[in-house]
Design an enzyme around this catalytic site. Structure first.
Site: not given
Length: 142
Positions: A97, A113
């Site tokens: 992301h 992440c």
């Protein structure tokens, strides 16, 4: 009446088959050591971007994953509603992301992440959406 319904169904199936036949394959390879992600489409290298993966005390899972779901304006429920723009989820709560912490790119800084510049995340998000989740792979290696 059955013939018409069968003909319509056959036409619809052919349309969907044609769409999937034209879908490309997108592969994102994340290198934890170099903190980079390369993105290929149909075997051709398209992009190489700096990323941030898990900092000390956290883990970015290694392995090969199929993209599971997309969320354009996602916010983390686990980490104080943190923005996760253009998220491509691949393993539970793990995603590739965008981030607004661009100064951190190129070194470990996340809770696990794979973070990248929001513009690059938007590009990858669009590629995954166009190719289809089942045609999008995320490979994370040491």
């Amino acid at each position: 009446m059955k013939r018409i319904a069968l003909a319509v169904t056959a036409c619809l199936c052919m349309q969907f088959h044609t769409i999937s036949a034209h879908a490309g394959t997108v592969v994102a390879v994340v290198d934890l050591r170099s903190q980079t992600m390369t993105v290929s489409e149909d075997g051709a290298l398209k992009y190489r971007w700096r990323v941030s993966t898990a900092r000390r005390g956290y883990v970015t899972p290694t392995g090969s994953y199929t993209a599971k779901w997309l969320s354009k304006d996602h916010r983390s429920k686990k980490y104080d509603d943190a923005p996760m723009p253009y998220a491509v989820f691949f393993n539970g709560g793990y995603a590739v992301h965008g981030t607004y912490e661009v100064r951190q790119l190129g070194r470990p800084a996340s809770h696990g992440c794979v973070r990248l510049d929001t513009r690059n995340a938007a590009t990858f998000f669009a590629m995954a959406a166009d190719a289809g989740l089942h045609n999008t792979r995320i490979v994370i290696s040491e």
